[in-house]
Design a protein around this motif. Structure first.
Motif, PDB file in Angstrom:
ATOM      1  N   VAL A 170       0.853  -1.186   0.000  1.00  7.18           N
ATOM      2  CA  VAL A 170       0.000   0.000   0.000  1.00  7.18           C
ATOM      3  C   VAL A 170       0.883   1.227   0.000  1.00  7.18           C
ATOM      4  O   VAL A 170       1.889   1.290   0.719  1.00  7.18           O
ATOM      5  N   LYS A 171       0.516   2.238  -0.804  1.00 12.57           N
ATOM      6  CA  LYS A 171       1.253   3.498  -0.821  1.00 12.57           C
ATOM      7  C   LYS A 171       0.280   4.664  -0.702  1.00 12.57           C
ATOM      8  O   LYS A 171      -0.732   4.712  -1.405  1.00 12.57           O
ATOM      9  N   ASN A 172       0.597   5.596   0.202  1.00 12.54           N
ATOM     10  CA  ASN A 172      -0.186   6.807   0.388  1.00 12.54           C
ATOM     11  C   ASN A 172       0.444   7.922  -0.435  1.00 12.54           C
ATOM     12  O   ASN A 172       1.492   8.455  -0.085  1.00 12.54           O
ATOM     13  N   ASN A 173      -0.201   8.274  -1.548  1.00 12.56           N
ATOM     14  CA  ASN A 173       0.309   9.324  -2.416  1.00 12.56           C
ATOM     15  C   ASN A 173      -0.248  10.710  -2.067  1.00 12.56           C
ATOM     16  O   ASN A 173      -0.048  11.657  -2.815  1.00 12.56           O
ATOM     17  N   LYS A 174      -0.949  10.811  -0.961  1.00 14.41           N
ATOM     18  CA  LYS A 174      -1.531  12.073  -0.556  1.00 14.41           C
ATOM     19  C   LYS A 174      -0.536  12.842   0.326  1.00 14.41           C
ATOM     20  O   LYS A 174       0.430  12.276   0.845  1.00 14.41           O
ATOM     21  N   ALA A 175      -0.841  14.103   0.539  1.00 13.63           N
ATOM     22  CA  ALA A 175       0.024  14.951   1.359  1.00 13.63           C
ATOM     23  C   ALA A 175      -0.401  14.951   2.818  1.00 13.63           C
ATOM     24  O   ALA A 175       0.152  15.694   3.623  1.00 13.63           O
ATOM     25  N   THR A 176      -1.390  14.111   3.166  1.00 10.54           N
ATOM     26  CA  THR A 176      -1.891  14.049   4.538  1.00 10.54           C
ATOM     27  C   THR A 176      -1.813  12.621   5.048  1.00 10.54           C
ATOM     28  O   THR A 176      -1.813  11.656   4.268  1.00 10.54           O
ATOM     29  N   LYS A 177      -1.788  12.484   6.368  1.00 12.17           N
ATOM     30  CA  LYS A 177      -1.786  11.169   7.001  1.00 12.17           C
ATOM     31  C   LYS A 177      -3.198  10.590   6.891  1.00 12.17           C
ATOM     32  O   LYS A 177      -4.192  11.279   7.133  1.00 12.17           O
ATOM     33  N   GLU A 178      -3.287   9.316   6.527  1.00  8.56           N
ATOM     34  CA  GLU A 178      -4.586   8.685   6.313  1.00  8.56           C
ATOM     35  C   GLU A 178      -4.667   7.355   7.051  1.00  8.56           C
ATOM     36  O   GLU A 178      -3.640   6.731   7.364  1.00  8.56           O
ATOM     37  N   GLN A 179      -5.926   6.925   7.328  1.00  5.61           N
ATOM     38  CA  GLN A 179      -6.201   5.651   7.978  1.00  5.61           C
ATOM     39  C   GLN A 179      -6.731   4.673   6.936  1.00  5.61           C
ATOM     40  O   GLN A 179      -7.582   5.020   6.124  1.00  5.61           O
ATOM     41  N   LEU A 180      -6.225   3.430   6.987  1.00  6.95           N
ATOM     42  CA  LEU A 180      -6.644   2.396   6.045  1.00  6.95           C
ATOM     43  C   LEU A 180      -6.980   1.131   6.814  1.00  6.95           C
ATOM     44  O   LEU A 180      -6.239   0.699   7.691  1.00  6.95           O
ATOM     45  N   SER A 181      -8.125   0.542   6.475  1.00  5.46           N
ATOM     46  CA  SER A 181      -8.522  -0.763   7.012  1.00  5.46           C
ATOM     47  C   SER A 181      -8.813  -1.670   5.825  1.00  5.46           C
ATOM     48  O   SER A 181      -9.677  -1.352   4.995  1.00  5.46           O
ATOM     49  N   PHE A 182      -8.062  -2.785   5.728  1.00  3.91           N
ATOM     50  CA  PHE A 182      -8.324  -3.707   4.627  1.00  3.91           C
ATOM     51  C   PHE A 182      -8.446  -5.127   5.163  1.00  3.91           C
ATOM     52  O   PHE A 182      -7.955  -5.452   6.241  1.00  3.91           O
ATOM     53  N   LYS A 183      -9.144  -5.955   4.375  1.00  5.75           N
ATOM     54  CA  LYS A 183      -9.488  -7.303   4.821  1.00  5.75           C
ATOM     55  C   LYS A 183      -9.009  -8.336   3.816  1.00  5.75           C
ATOM     56  O   LYS A 183      -9.004  -8.111   2.605  1.00  5.75           O
ATOM     57  N   GLU A 184      -8.592  -9.497   4.371  1.00  6.68           N
ATOM     58  CA  GLU A 184      -8.315 -10.699   3.603  1.00  6.68           C
ATOM     59  C   GLU A 184      -9.050 -11.851   4.282  1.00  6.68           C
ATOM     60  O   GLU A 184      -9.679 -11.675   5.342  1.00  6.68           O
ATOM     61  N   ARG A 185      -8.947 -13.012   3.708  1.00  6.27           N
ATOM     62  CA  ARG A 185      -9.661 -14.152   4.281  1.00  6.27           C
ATOM     63  C   ARG A 185      -8.797 -15.399   4.276  1.00  6.27           C
ATOM     64  O   ARG A 185      -7.971 -15.602   3.385  1.00  6.27           O
ATOM     65  N   LEU A 186      -9.023 -16.228   5.297  1.00 10.98           N
ATOM     66  CA  LEU A 186      -8.434 -17.562   5.379  1.00 10.98           C
ATOM     67  C   LEU A 186      -9.475 -18.589   4.973  1.00 10.98           C
ATOM     68  O   LEU A 186     -10.670 -18.391   5.193  1.00 10.98           O
ATOM     69  N   PRO A 187      -9.025 -19.703   4.392  1.00 10.77           N
ATOM     70  CA  PRO A 187      -9.985 -20.781   4.138  1.00 10.77           C
ATOM     71  C   PRO A 187     -10.560 -21.294   5.455  1.00 10.77           C
ATOM     72  O   PRO A 187      -9.914 -21.281   6.504  1.00 10.77           O
ATOM     73  N   ILE A 188     -11.815 -21.728   5.432  1.00 12.03           N
ATOM     74  CA  ILE A 188     -12.500 -22.272   6.604  1.00 12.03           C
ATOM     75  C   ILE A 188     -12.707 -23.768   6.375  1.00 12.03           C
ATOM     76  O   ILE A 188     -13.320 -24.174   5.379  1.00 12.03           O
ATOM     77  N   SER A 189     -12.193 -24.576   7.287  1.00 12.55           N
ATOM     78  CA  SER A 189     -12.305 -26.026   7.156  1.00 12.55           C
ATOM     79  C   SER A 189     -13.657 -26.496   7.689  1.00 12.55           C
ATOM     80  O   SER A 189     -14.101 -26.079   8.765  1.00 12.55           O
ATOM     81  N   ARG A 190     -14.282 -27.381   6.954  1.00  7.06           N
ATOM     82  CA  ARG A 190     -15.527 -28.009   7.393  1.00  7.06           C
ATOM     83  C   ARG A 190     -15.318 -29.484   7.736  1.00  7.06           C
ATOM     84  O   ARG A 190     -16.289 -30.210   7.906  1.00  7.06           O
ATOM     85  N   ASN A 191     -14.055 -29.875   7.829  1.00  8.33           N
ATOM     86  CA  ASN A 191     -13.749 -31.268   8.149  1.00  8.33           C
ATOM     87  C   ASN A 191     -12.555 -31.269   9.091  1.00  8.33           C
ATOM     88  O   ASN A 191     -11.572 -30.550   8.874  1.00  8.33           O
ATOM     89  N   GLU A 192     -12.641 -32.074  10.138  1.00  6.92           N
ATOM     90  CA  GLU A 192     -11.565 -32.090  11.128  1.00  6.92           C
ATOM     91  C   GLU A 192     -10.247 -32.603  10.557  1.00  6.92           C
ATOM     92  O   GLU A 192      -9.173 -32.350  11.122  1.00  6.92           O
ATOM     93  N   LYS A 193     -10.263 -33.318   9.448  1.00 10.75           N
ATOM     94  CA  LYS A 193      -9.035 -33.808   8.840  1.00 10.75           C
ATOM     95  C   LYS A 193      -8.317 -32.728   8.034  1.00 10.75           C
ATOM     96  O   LYS A 193      -7.167 -32.917   7.648  1.00 10.75           O
ATOM     97  N   ILE A 194      -9.012 -31.634   7.769  1.00 11.91           N
ATOM     98  CA  ILE A 194      -8.409 -30.531   7.004  1.00 11.91           C
ATOM     99  C   ILE A 194      -8.063 -29.430   8.004  1.00 11.91           C
ATOM    100  O   ILE A 194      -8.939 -28.882   8.677  1.00 11.91           O
ATOM    101  N   VAL A 195      -6.776 -29.080   8.100  1.00 11.63           N
ATOM    102  CA  VAL A 195      -6.299 -28.124   9.090  1.00 11.63           C
ATOM    103  C   VAL A 195      -5.700 -26.916   8.375  1.00 11.63           C
ATOM    104  O   VAL A 195      -4.808 -27.056   7.538  1.00 11.63           O
ATOM    105  N   VAL A 196      -6.225 -25.714   8.730  1.00 10.77           N
ATOM    106  CA  VAL A 196      -5.728 -24.457   8.159  1.00 10.77           C
ATOM    107  C   VAL A 196      -4.894 -23.762   9.227  1.00 10.77           C
ATOM    108  O   VAL A 196      -5.317 -23.603  10.376  1.00 10.77           O
ATOM    109  N   LYS A 197      -3.693 -23.324   8.850  1.00 18.28           N
ATOM    110  CA  LYS A 197      -2.783 -22.676   9.798  1.00 18.28           C
ATOM    111  C   LYS A 197      -2.289 -21.359   9.209  1.00 18.28           C
ATOM    112  O   LYS A 197      -1.798 -21.320   8.084  1.00 18.28           O
TER     113      LYS A 197
END
Length: 544
Positions: free
Chosen positions: A469-496
């Motif tokens: 991320v790059k702030n090209n503005k002349a002022t300080k700014e706040q940024l909130s962004f989201k990503e996602r992890l896979p969600i396991s529906r089986n105990e044999k599949i483990v996400v770390k």
């Protein structure tokens, strides 16, 4: 002016009245009419005629003041049918239509005359070139003279026909536009109206001032907003408007206008719960037996008549008529209703005029300056863009109802969206569109599969993304962004989650990860999202 009614004499004349105030709801309007008259002592009938056909009779209310000690005896409402159009504006449009139709008829007559001239010239030309058997043949000079004369006449007739055709085409466009306008104004009202008759008794001569209010369908208002962000002072300037449409059958001219958030159609109380019964399910019905072949129509009729005959004869012997089939009541599907939590009325400061043509008219309700906190939001996995949002509080006494929102950044239009309902004191968030001055990039750095376990019977898939991320503005700014992890529906599949550390992010439900960054002007920041998925090698995993 009202006329005193004397037994054995004629009925009262119509009492002139005018609309003074209108309260518009989201599904109807309440109209208040005022009228006054000097009355003698005794009993009088006061008639308010040519009221809209959509008047709801059970909503009629009458209040009065009098210097002659008046008593209201009764109020009657009836339907009336007018020989002419009751709406003044509709009457004007119909008069315009009659004038256009007269112009069309005049153009048709002019076209017929010109066409007759054209045919006459052609007949003269044919007569000159085809003389009778006994007639002398015309000389060349005579033919040239006839040709010149007929050419001028024919050219004039054809030019006139073209001009008439152009005028008729233009007139047809006017007629079509006026027909559409007439259709909007007429609606479904036709010439049916309502008449309200009030019977009053005056103890002594005096002046009577009446106020008659009634609800009408065909009117509504919806909220609309303009939000203008001034980044220099970090304020949102919000314009709150009411968009009104009415097709009630009567124009509202120079009236005191009020907009109400109440919803009369939803009632005043919560709906009643009905018992929720459960029981053992009934066994399924046995399959129908094979039907016997249908008898022929004549045979079927004879068989039915044979079955009916003994019972009919028995009832005839008893002197009783044959009963008709009994109609059974059908089940009615009822609608679910919800009660509004709050109600407010907005009185518009200036008198308003709204015509009964269903066109929209916007009136201002309020303006507010809302101090805002600006923040950029992004979901780079779906779109590499940062969207500016302004978070503020409703610091006014007005409830903001849900409605369309136009957003401006300074004087530039940036987005059309919708505002949710916000009560006084509640938080609101305004979407202000994407800002290219905040650049965000998401890159898949690596994705590989490896075997795990002593025997290599397991599988591991590792993903690695780099987000810059790059702030090209002349002022300080706040940024909130989201990503996602896979969600396991089986105990044999483990996400770390391998990177980043939990202290650098916030976890939300459904595997969402949130970064909250403060961006210095002209600076860049980056992070790495890395995670692995372990599962047995003998199963196939969907979604990877």
């Amino acid at each position: 002016m009202a006329i005193a009614v004397i037994p054995g004499f004629g009925a009262a004349a119509g009492l002139p009245s005018s609309i003074g105030a209108v309260t518009v709801y989201q599904d109807r309007a309440v109209v208040t009419r005022a009228a006054s008259s000097e009355l003698a002592a005794g009993e009088h009938e006061l008639v308010l005629d040519k009221l809209p056909a959509t008047l709801q009779e059970n909503s009629l209310q009458v209040s009065a003041k009098s210097t002659g000690q008046a008593t209201l005896l009764d109020v009657k409402v009836r339907d009336a049918y007018q020989a002419d159009t009751p709406n003044d504006r509709l009457r004007q449009l119909e008069e315009q239509m009659r004038k256009l139709e007269a112009r069309q008829a005049a153009l048709d007559d002019e076209a017929a005359v010109l066409d007759n001239q054209r045919e006459l010239v052609l007949m003269m030309q044919r007569g000159a070139t085809e003389p009778s058997k006994d007639g002398a043949r015309l000389t060349l000079d005579e033919l040239k003279a006839i040709q010149a004369l007929s050419a001028d006449s024919l050219a004039g007739a054809l030019a006139g026909l073209r001009k008439v055709a152009e005028q008729k085409a233009a007139l047809e466009r006017e007629v079509l536009a006026l027909q559409m306008q007439l259709g909007q104004v007429r609606g479904e009202l036709g010439r049916r109206t309502k008449t309200v008759t009030l019977r009053v008794n005056m103890a002594r001569p005096g002046k009577l001032d009446l106020a008659v209010s009634y609800a009408v369908a065909g009117a509504r208002w919806t909220p609309s907003y303009d939000a203008r962000l001034r980044p220099a002072d970090r304020n949102v300037y919000l314009g709150y408007f009411g968009v009104i449409r009415q097709n009630t059958g009567e124009d509202w001219n120079n009236v005191k206008l009020t907009l109400s958030t109440a919803r009369p159609s939803q009632g005043g109380g919560a709906p009643q719960l009905r018992p929720w019964f459960i029981d053992v399910a009934a066994p399924p019905a046995p399959p129908p037996a094979l039907a016997a072949p249908a008898p022929a129509p004549i045979a079927a009729a004879a068989e039915m008549q044979a079955k009916r005959a003994p019972r009919a004869r028995a009832m005839e012997d008893a002197g009783a008529p044959v009963p008709e089939p009994v109609a059974e009541a059908i089940d009615v599907s009822t609608a679910q209703i919800q009660n509004a939590a709050t109600s407010a009325s907005f009185q518009i400061q200036n008198p308003a005029t709204l015509l009964s043509d269903n066109t929209s008219q916007r009136v201002a309700i309020a303006t507010a300056r809302l101090p805002a906190t600006l923040q950029y939001q992004s979901t780079p996995g779906l779109r590499e863009a940062a969207y500016l949002t302004a978070q503020a509080s409703n610091n006014t006494d007005f409830p903001f109802l849900a409605g369309p929102l136009n957003t401006f950044l300074d004087d530039a239009f940036v987005a059309s969206s919708a505002m949710k309902a916000v009560m006084p004191g509640e938080k609101l968030e305004l979407a202000l569109g994407a800002d290219d001055a905040i650049s965000i990039k998401r890159q898949l750095v690596n994705r590989y599969t490896e075997s795990t376990g002593f025997s290599g019977s397991g599988k591991r898939v590792t993903y690695e993304y780099k987000i810059t991320v790059k702030n090209n503005k002349a002022t300080k700014e706040q940024l909130s962004f989201k990503e996602r992890l896979p969600i396991s529906r089986n105990e044999k599949i483990v996400v770390k989650l391998i990177s980043p550390a939990d202290r650098d992010i916030k976890r939300e439900e459904d595997g969402k990860l949130v970064w909250d960054w403060e961006l210095e002007p002209g600076k860049s920041r980056e992070t790495v999202l890395k995670f692995s998925v372990d599962y047995p090698g003998d199963i196939d995993v969907a979604g990877l």
